[in-house]
Write a protein that holds these residues in place. Structure first.
Motif, short mmCIF file in Angstrom:
data_model
loop_
_atom_site.label_atom_id
_atom_site.label_comp_id
_atom_site.label_asym_id
_atom_site.label_seq_id
_atom_site.Cartn_x
_atom_site.Cartn_y
_atom_site.Cartn_z
N ARG A 226 -42.60 27.83 24.86
CA ARG A 226 -43.99 27.72 25.31
C ARG A 226 -44.61 26.39 24.87
O ARG A 226 -44.40 25.95 23.74
CB ARG A 226 -44.81 28.88 24.75
CG ARG A 226 -44.38 30.23 25.31
CD ARG A 226 -45.19 30.59 26.53
NE ARG A 226 -44.50 31.56 27.36
CZ ARG A 226 -45.08 32.19 28.37
NH1 ARG A 226 -46.35 31.96 28.69
NH2 ARG A 226 -44.41 33.03 29.12
N LEU A 227 -45.34 25.78 25.78
CA LEU A 227 -46.12 24.59 25.43
C LEU A 227 -47.28 25.01 24.52
O LEU A 227 -47.66 26.18 24.48
CB LEU A 227 -46.63 23.92 26.70
CG LEU A 227 -45.54 23.38 27.63
CD1 LEU A 227 -46.15 22.88 28.93
CD2 LEU A 227 -44.73 22.28 26.96
N PRO A 228 -47.85 24.08 23.75
CA PRO A 228 -48.87 24.45 22.77
C PRO A 228 -50.16 24.95 23.41
O PRO A 228 -50.55 24.52 24.50
CB PRO A 228 -49.11 23.16 22.00
CG PRO A 228 -48.65 22.07 22.91
CD PRO A 228 -47.53 22.65 23.70
N VAL A 229 -50.81 25.87 22.72
CA VAL A 229 -52.14 26.34 23.13
C VAL A 229 -53.15 25.23 22.84
O VAL A 229 -53.10 24.60 21.78
CB VAL A 229 -52.52 27.62 22.36
CG1 VAL A 229 -53.94 28.05 22.70
CG2 VAL A 229 -51.53 28.73 22.67
N MET A 230 -54.04 24.99 23.80
CA MET A 230 -55.06 23.95 23.64
C MET A 230 -56.42 24.58 23.84
O MET A 230 -56.97 24.57 24.95
CB MET A 230 -54.82 22.81 24.63
CG MET A 230 -53.49 22.11 24.44
SD MET A 230 -53.23 20.75 25.59
CE MET A 230 -51.58 20.22 25.11
N PRO A 231 -56.99 25.18 22.78
CA PRO A 231 -58.26 25.89 22.93
C PRO A 231 -59.41 24.94 23.25
O PRO A 231 -59.39 23.75 22.91
CB PRO A 231 -58.45 26.55 21.56
CG PRO A 231 -57.65 25.72 20.63
CD PRO A 231 -56.48 25.21 21.41
N ASP A 232 -60.41 25.49 23.93
CA ASP A 232 -61.64 24.75 24.22
C ASP A 232 -61.38 23.48 25.02
O ASP A 232 -62.00 22.43 24.79
CB ASP A 232 -62.39 24.40 22.93
CG ASP A 232 -62.71 25.64 22.10
OD1 ASP A 232 -63.12 26.66 22.69
OD2 ASP A 232 -62.55 25.58 20.87
N THR A 233 -60.43 23.55 25.96
CA THR A 233 -60.16 22.42 26.83
C THR A 233 -60.28 22.86 28.28
O THR A 233 -60.09 24.03 28.61
CB THR A 233 -58.74 21.86 26.61
OG1 THR A 233 -57.78 22.92 26.77
CG2 THR A 233 -58.60 21.24 25.24
N THR A 234 -60.58 21.90 29.16
CA THR A 234 -60.61 22.18 30.59
C THR A 234 -59.20 22.06 31.16
O THR A 234 -58.29 21.53 30.51
CB THR A 234 -61.52 21.19 31.32
OG1 THR A 234 -60.95 19.87 31.21
CG2 THR A 234 -62.93 21.20 30.73
N LEU A 235 -59.01 22.53 32.39
CA LEU A 235 -57.72 22.40 33.05
C LEU A 235 -57.32 20.94 33.17
O LEU A 235 -56.16 20.58 32.92
CB LEU A 235 -57.77 23.06 34.43
CG LEU A 235 -56.51 22.94 35.30
CD1 LEU A 235 -55.32 23.61 34.62
CD2 LEU A 235 -56.76 23.57 36.68
N ASP A 236 -58.25 20.07 33.50
CA ASP A 236 -57.96 18.65 33.62
C ASP A 236 -57.53 18.08 32.27
O ASP A 236 -56.56 17.31 32.19
CB ASP A 236 -59.19 17.91 34.15
CG ASP A 236 -58.91 16.43 34.36
OD1 ASP A 236 -57.83 16.09 34.86
OD2 ASP A 236 -59.79 15.61 34.02
#
Length: 243
Positions: A41-51
């Protein structure tokens, strides 16, 4: 097949977005027992937009490949398309070459696998079937045009990013909007969108063929490792199974 025999089969790797619910289930149906399938799995990136995630994911591909440790892969795919669409086909190919050199095995992006599949079946004019918001749909259309394909039609399944939530009924309803005249293939972009039920429900060798991101990733890895497509793959897209 016992475990000793299984250990001799090609090992195929997948890099999967953290919340994607579709890649492994579809791949396990598309790739027969002639191969072993492993995912990270790629890392979780909280509080980010799809872009923002699409821009940040690329830097995580090489570390994700290294997370397989000493497991020797025979081929791997990056099972998401969005980050590649802003790169264009040339930079996408350069990215795949760098990842292959780093991993010590052939590595391809989902968008690159789709391009290879389109060329294998001789498709030039495509319908882009998109589960993306408008800005990402535009990036995707630009990618395919820049890769020398004609985007003759765009069918949007949703106005927002709902790929992970779409039902088979929604996908089938959107497919009814495709104007098939003069189309060589329908590109169902997005590895998180469930596509296999809709593909399997079509009459065999229906035209134009449906090429999903997961289907093309599976096909590319099987071609690289000389694994023959099984019945489930052939039901999904007989034309690509024979390519």
């Amino acid at each position: 097949m016992d475990l000793a025999e299984l250990a001799t089969r090609p090992a195929l790797g997948l890099l999967v977005p953290p919340a994607n619910p579709t890649v492994e289930p579809e791949m396990n149906r598309l790739i027969p027992s002639g191969a072993r399938l492993y995912a990270t799995r790629l890392p979780v990136m909280p509080d980010t937009t799809l872009d923002q995630r699409n821009r940040a994911y690329i830097a995580s591909y090489e570390p994700a490949l290294k997370s397989f440790g000493s497991l020797k892969l025979d081929a791997a795919t990056v099972a998401l398309t969005g980050p590649s669409y802003r790169l264009g086909a040339g930079e996408d190919d350069a990215l795949a070459a760098r990842l292959s050199a780093s991993a010590g095995c052939p590595v391809e992006t989902a968008s690159g696998a789709i391009r290879h599949a389109l060329k294998a079946i001789g498709a030039k004019r495509i319908c882009l079937f998109s589960p993306y918001p408008a800005w990402l749909t535009e990036e995707a259309a630009g990618y395919w045009t820049g890769a020398s394909f004609t985007v003759a039609q765009v069918v949007k399944v949703s106005e927002t990013f709902r790929a992970y939530e779409l039902t088979t009924e929604e996908v089938e309803a959107a497919l009814c909007q495709v104007e098939t005249t003069g189309i060589d293939a329908i590109v169902m972009s997005g590895t998180g969108m469930i596509t296999l039920p809709a593909m399997a429900a079509r009459p065999e060798r229906s035209s134009p063929p449906l090429l999903s991101s997961n289907l093309c990733c599976a096909w590319w890895m099987m071609k690289k490792t000389s694994v023959a497509p099984g019945p489930a793959f052939a039901r999904a897209c007989a034309q690509l199974a024979a390519a």
